[in-house]
Scaffold this motif. Structure first.
Motif, mmCIF file in Angstrom:
data_model
loop_
_atom_site.group_PDB
_atom_site.id
_atom_site.type_symbol
_atom_site.label_atom_id
_atom_site.label_comp_id
_atom_site.label_asym_id
_atom_site.label_seq_id
_atom_site.Cartn_x
_atom_site.Cartn_y
_atom_site.Cartn_z
ATOM 1 N N ASN A 74 0.815 -1.218 0.000
ATOM 2 C CA ASN A 74 0.000 0.000 0.000
ATOM 3 C C ASN A 74 0.846 1.264 0.000
ATOM 4 O O ASN A 74 0.708 2.113 0.848
ATOM 5 C CB ASN A 74 -0.929 -0.012 1.212
ATOM 6 C CG ASN A 74 -0.129 -0.184 2.499
ATOM 7 O OD1 ASN A 74 1.090 -0.348 2.434
ATOM 8 N ND2 ASN A 74 -0.784 -0.105 3.630
ATOM 9 N N GLN A 75 1.700 1.349 -0.996
ATOM 10 C CA GLN A 75 2.555 2.534 -1.049
ATOM 11 C C GLN A 75 1.754 3.786 -1.407
ATOM 12 O O GLN A 75 0.663 3.688 -1.961
ATOM 13 C CB GLN A 75 3.691 2.338 -2.056
ATOM 14 C CG GLN A 75 3.334 2.698 -3.492
ATOM 15 C CD GLN A 75 3.654 1.587 -4.465
ATOM 16 O OE1 GLN A 75 3.809 0.449 -4.082
ATOM 17 N NE2 GLN A 75 3.719 1.924 -5.722
ATOM 18 N N ILE A 76 2.305 4.908 -1.088
ATOM 19 C CA ILE A 76 1.699 6.194 -1.435
ATOM 20 C C ILE A 76 2.579 6.856 -2.487
ATOM 21 O O ILE A 76 3.785 7.018 -2.291
ATOM 22 C CB ILE A 76 1.584 7.086 -0.183
ATOM 23 C CG1 ILE A 76 0.666 6.399 0.843
ATOM 24 C CG2 ILE A 76 1.064 8.464 -0.538
ATOM 25 C CD1 ILE A 76 0.685 7.067 2.199
ATOM 26 N N ASN A 77 1.954 7.207 -3.625
ATOM 27 C CA ASN A 77 2.698 7.825 -4.729
ATOM 28 C C ASN A 77 2.441 9.315 -4.742
ATOM 29 O O ASN A 77 1.294 9.731 -4.846
ATOM 30 C CB ASN A 77 2.216 7.253 -6.057
ATOM 31 C CG ASN A 77 2.548 5.793 -6.196
ATOM 32 O OD1 ASN A 77 3.698 5.434 -6.367
ATOM 33 N ND2 ASN A 77 1.530 4.936 -6.102
ATOM 34 N N LEU A 78 3.482 10.095 -4.684
ATOM 35 C CA LEU A 78 3.310 11.537 -4.783
ATOM 36 C C LEU A 78 4.059 12.050 -6.000
ATOM 37 O O LEU A 78 5.046 11.459 -6.452
ATOM 38 C CB LEU A 78 3.792 12.218 -3.509
ATOM 39 C CG LEU A 78 2.897 11.847 -2.323
ATOM 40 C CD1 LEU A 78 3.713 11.161 -1.264
ATOM 41 C CD2 LEU A 78 2.192 13.052 -1.786
ATOM 42 N N ASP A 79 3.569 13.140 -6.506
ATOM 43 C CA ASP A 79 4.072 13.683 -7.762
ATOM 44 C C ASP A 79 4.068 15.191 -7.609
ATOM 45 O O ASP A 79 3.009 15.803 -7.539
ATOM 46 C CB ASP A 79 3.124 13.233 -8.881
ATOM 47 C CG ASP A 79 3.162 14.130 -10.093
ATOM 48 O OD1 ASP A 79 4.229 14.220 -10.693
ATOM 49 O OD2 ASP A 79 2.117 14.743 -10.427
ATOM 50 N N VAL A 86 11.388 6.794 -1.275
ATOM 51 C CA VAL A 86 12.326 6.944 -2.391
ATOM 52 C C VAL A 86 11.928 8.165 -3.212
ATOM 53 O O VAL A 86 10.762 8.548 -3.254
ATOM 54 C CB VAL A 86 12.358 5.697 -3.296
ATOM 55 C CG1 VAL A 86 12.746 4.470 -2.493
ATOM 56 C CG2 VAL A 86 11.036 5.491 -4.006
ATOM 57 N N ILE A 87 12.929 8.762 -3.824
ATOM 58 C CA ILE A 87 12.713 9.978 -4.605
ATOM 59 C C ILE A 87 13.362 9.776 -5.968
ATOM 60 O O ILE A 87 14.503 9.315 -6.064
ATOM 61 C CB ILE A 87 13.323 11.202 -3.895
ATOM 62 C CG1 ILE A 87 12.683 11.361 -2.509
ATOM 63 C CG2 ILE A 87 13.138 12.458 -4.729
ATOM 64 C CD1 ILE A 87 13.317 12.442 -1.657
ATOM 65 N N PHE A 88 12.624 10.104 -7.010
ATOM 66 C CA PHE A 88 13.143 9.962 -8.374
ATOM 67 C C PHE A 88 12.325 10.903 -9.238
ATOM 68 O O PHE A 88 11.354 11.490 -8.760
ATOM 69 C CB PHE A 88 13.006 8.504 -8.844
ATOM 70 C CG PHE A 88 11.589 8.007 -8.922
ATOM 71 C CD1 PHE A 88 10.874 7.721 -7.762
ATOM 72 C CD2 PHE A 88 10.950 7.831 -10.140
ATOM 73 C CE1 PHE A 88 9.555 7.266 -7.815
ATOM 74 C CE2 PHE A 88 9.633 7.381 -10.202
ATOM 75 C CZ PHE A 88 8.943 7.097 -9.041
ATOM 76 N N LEU A 147 9.551 15.791 -9.406
ATOM 77 C CA LEU A 147 9.984 14.694 -8.545
ATOM 78 C C LEU A 147 8.802 13.788 -8.205
ATOM 79 O O LEU A 147 7.700 14.269 -7.964
ATOM 80 C CB LEU A 147 10.545 15.231 -7.218
ATOM 81 C CG LEU A 147 11.858 16.003 -7.220
ATOM 82 C CD1 LEU A 147 12.285 16.279 -5.785
ATOM 83 C CD2 LEU A 147 12.948 15.239 -7.957
ATOM 84 N N HIS A 148 9.075 12.493 -8.186
ATOM 85 C CA HIS A 148 8.112 11.555 -7.627
ATOM 86 C C HIS A 148 8.640 11.088 -6.285
ATOM 87 O O HIS A 148 9.846 10.850 -6.131
ATOM 88 C CB HIS A 148 7.914 10.352 -8.548
ATOM 89 C CG HIS A 148 7.268 10.709 -9.845
ATOM 90 N ND1 HIS A 148 6.077 11.374 -9.914
ATOM 91 C CD2 HIS A 148 7.654 10.507 -11.128
ATOM 92 C CE1 HIS A 148 5.744 11.551 -11.181
ATOM 93 N NE2 HIS A 148 6.688 11.047 -11.940
ATOM 94 N N VAL A 149 7.750 10.950 -5.334
ATOM 95 C CA VAL A 149 8.108 10.468 -4.007
ATOM 96 C C VAL A 149 7.205 9.271 -3.720
ATOM 97 O O VAL A 149 5.983 9.368 -3.867
ATOM 98 C CB VAL A 149 7.873 11.556 -2.934
ATOM 99 C CG1 VAL A 149 8.329 11.068 -1.559
ATOM 100 C CG2 VAL A 149 8.588 12.845 -3.315
ATOM 101 N N VAL A 150 7.803 8.150 -3.383
ATOM 102 C CA VAL A 150 7.008 6.982 -2.997
ATOM 103 C C VAL A 150 7.329 6.661 -1.548
ATOM 104 O O VAL A 150 8.499 6.510 -1.187
ATOM 105 C CB VAL A 150 7.307 5.767 -3.898
ATOM 106 C CG1 VAL A 150 6.507 4.551 -3.425
ATOM 107 C CG2 VAL A 150 6.984 6.077 -5.348
ATOM 108 N N VAL A 151 6.301 6.591 -0.738
ATOM 109 C CA VAL A 151 6.462 6.269 0.673
ATOM 110 C C VAL A 151 5.654 5.008 0.948
ATOM 111 O O VAL A 151 4.491 4.914 0.554
ATOM 112 C CB VAL A 151 5.944 7.415 1.568
ATOM 113 C CG1 VAL A 151 6.199 7.094 3.033
ATOM 114 C CG2 VAL A 151 6.611 8.732 1.191
ATOM 115 N N GLY A 152 6.278 4.046 1.593
ATOM 116 C CA GLY A 152 5.534 2.822 1.885
ATOM 117 C C GLY A 152 6.128 2.108 3.072
ATOM 118 O O GLY A 152 7.296 2.281 3.394
#
Lengths: 464, 464
Positions: free
Chosen positions: A335-340, A369-371, A379-384
């Motif tokens: 259930n990761q959270i995707n941010l953009d 993670v940041i990419f 930037l995309h940030v994924v937090v899980g």
């Protein structure tokens, strides 16, 4: 009255084009936003623009809310049905209608998957300027509705820049047709530009004319290690000044992103040592020697600290595997959270540091993670949670992450959505990136074009 | 009430910023459309956005029509004052506010001349993607208001593509601020895109953020002779596929245009023989050998029948002199008519033939020349009486020419304005390029954003 509306829709569209209850496929009950699926009141499957027009006219008269669906790959809950909404899917309106090789244009029905558009362009000797991970499922109409970005924005721009003409249907069923194939057409207000990125709240896109690009002669792919975000930006500046329009891709992956790719997704380490930023770069020069020379200069200056230049298509695919490892996170994260988000380029390094601070303080047990598409400020940030462990499964958990990330974006005058759009999930934060006067103008426009508020209500703006 | 309004404006802006009667310079009584000059009711010279806001709020309350003026170089009478209008000039709001070298952006006040913007970009090591003949006088705000095109559209797009952010003032004085510097910012409706090209009818642009481009390493300039429009398009396709984003300029001049340049403007004949189309091409490869090779291939195939490659900056300037000879027509024509149309690229040859037929039949005593930005689908047509002789001085004469040219455009599904805009002069023909539904939508938008219809009334759309 409920049955009467469905009856009128069936009378106009036919039994097979109006589904209710258990006849509605599960796929149409959710998008990619991880919200709880909702069965819409009905699913409409129009076959052509006239049927879209008729369906909207009937719903508008009844004040019936309508959610428009393309490939359902959106992450912001723009196409996720709300309770009591009728879903209007463009899935049957699929196909390339024309490629004009002299004008360099392609006309497609809105429900055509992006990958089909790309293949048709390629077969005709051109390149489609839009590309993104969900290409196989995302539709060109959805790309237009969300002004999709992706991997080639540094060269070919957002979807907006690739669109020459549109056909769209307004809330009351009025069909707007501007299937323009010309690069220049200054004839009054360009409503197509207003509709692009409005996430289906102003009208339903039914046809798209794209301007195509010449194919690059050849593509050189490289993986570069940079010691800092500022070094990455200096590399970008140099590549742009030396290669201009030949720089096709400039993707950055920060240290933690590569760590996950290596330790969890089990890709081989890209370099002997770990580096702050790994860059995936594509150039369309057809002149690898010139590329080697410039990369050599950058290494001498210490801006690049290690580098691989792909010697084959397989090499290039192995390099892309790092960037695409993010699509494999399901292996260890449920259930990761995707941010953009977007940040002014000069602030990217400081913003990454700030995001790390927030993560260490607020959700220390998680992976962050940041990419992203750094050339485009994105930037995309994924937090899980790690290894499927707890956290973030609740709306409150997601809220904490949103607040933490968007606070950093606000501090650095960034944007809460670079390319994913606002949908329902980011609506509470729209005021972080827009002034009250801008929000008031958006409401004015919505009210003028959709007075009953039936189109994708609650997406982008508060419901009327 | 008249004096009261002026009094309120003076009270708010100060004596020196509100001129009336004989104190209004002649320059502010006309634009470049050759209409009869009209002295506006007052000329307002605000010094900042707050003053623009205050002035508009006062005028809006009184229902006072306002015409916005930039460099007054427009050809469609968008900024030409109408009887009883107050003119709002941005001429005092001039200057570059910021260049951000990391983001690659430039922020300027709307009244800054384009040439100043270009020079500032260049000094910072960048290139401004907008260029056009009137660069010394036309302002960046006017470029935005009209979505100006010009000489580099094939590479850098119209003004629209170069704008990242805007500040603008609405009819009621509300200030909209979106000084975005990021390439990606999908946060709700992009009102800036709606304002670009709306010719001052939806709001007054006060600040502009442009995305800058890396300077091309070097520029190769060539003059090519092609036997037909189709050959010219084939040359274009080849150059685009071989040089991609390095093709900077692709200008076509038809036979009659070169004839006038040689016989009337007295430039030397570009080639030993006369050819159907002469092309002015710029490439930014920094590799003249590669250019020579590709041009050689095109000559062997008979698509290019003669060619010169500039060996020096002077050579290049001599080549540009043909294209710019059109600015010298005043030497022999007092009252030429300038038209600016788009045609789908594949129809350009047939449309040129049709335009020649119309000219031979309808105005045999005139000179008609055709030239333009062919890569962008854009043709310019200049029709004028020979040697200052009669014809076209009357509105009826102009009407005949308009009708003749626009009928051809309509036949080939072109656009009645590629880059000059609609203003007042093309308003009667807007229906040639837009559907009734599109026109109705434009009226809806105008009414929503400027309910009293005070902003540039009668430009683009019929007055409300």
């Amino acid at each position: 009255m409920g049955d009467e509306l469905i009856g009128r829709l069936i009378a106009r569209l036919g039994e097979g084009s109006v589904r209710v209850g258990a006849d509605i496929p599960a796929a149409n009950c959710e998008d990619a936003s991880h919200l709880t699926p909702v069965t819409p009141r009905a699913l409409l499957l129009p076959r052509n623009t006239e049927e879209v027009s008729a369906a909207l006219a009937i719903c508008n008269e009844a004040g019936q809310p309508v959610v428009t669906q393309g490939g359902l790959t959106g992450l912001a809950a723009g196409a996720h049905p709300g309770e009591g909404e009728v879903a209007l899917s463009l899935q049957r309106m699929r196909g390339i209608e024309e490629i004009d090789p002299v004008a360099g244009t392609l006309t497609a029905l809105a429900g055509t998957p992006l990958a089909e558009v790309q293949a048709a362009a390629e077969e005709a000797g051109f390149l489609c300027g839009i590309d993104l991970g969900a290409r196989g499922t995302a539709t060109i109409g959805g790309n237009v509705a969300t002004n999709a970005g992706g991997n080639q924005v540094v060269r070919y721009g957002m979807t907006r820049r690739n669109v020459l003409g549109l056909e769209a249907v307004q809330a009351d069923g009025t069909v707007l047709t501007s299937l323009n194939k010309m690069m220049k057409n200054n004839t009054g207000y360009d409503w197509t530009q207003l509709f692009i990125g409005s996430e289906g709240t102003l009208g339903v896109v039914t046809r798209v004319v794209l301007g195509l690009h010449p194919k690059p002669v050849a593509v050189e792919t490289a993986l570069l290690a940079a010691p800092s975000a500022d070094a990455a930006l200096a590399i970008l500046a140099r590549l742009q000044s030396r290669f201009g329009g030949e720089l096709l891709t400039f993707e950055a992956m920060w240290r933690e992103f590569i760590d996950v790719a290596v330790k969890r997704i089990k890709l081989p380490a890209p370099f002997a040592e770990s580096h702050e930023v790994v860059l995936l770069v594509e150039l369309g020069t057809g002149d690898p020697e010139r590329v080697t020379t410039v990369l050599g200069e950058l290494m001498e200056e210490g801006l690049i600290v290690d580098a691989h230049l792909a010697q084959s298509g397989n090499d290039a695919a192995r390099m892309w595997a790092y960037r695409e490892s993010v699509y494999e996170y399901g292996q260890f994260q449920g259930n990761q959270i995707n941010l953009d988000v977007s940040l002014p380029r000069g602030s990217i390094g400081a913003a990454v540091d700030a995001l790390r601070e927030v993560a260490a303080r607020e959700w220390p047990a998680a992976v962050q993670v940041i990419f992203g598409h750094v050339a485009d400020s994105n930037l995309h940030v994924v937090v899980g949670p790690l290894d499927g462990g707890g956290g973030f499964v609740t709306p409150e958990g997601k809220h904490t992450v949103d607040e933490g990330v968007y606070a950093v974006v606000r501090r650095f005058h960034g944007s809460i959505s670079a390319e994913h759009g606002i949908g329902r999930l980011k609506r509470p934060y729209l005021g972080y990136s827009r002034t009250p006067a801008e929000l008031a103008l958006m409401h004015t426009l919505k009210k003028a074009l959709d007075p009953k508020g039936i189109l994708n209500p609650g997406r982008v703006l508060e419901p009327m």
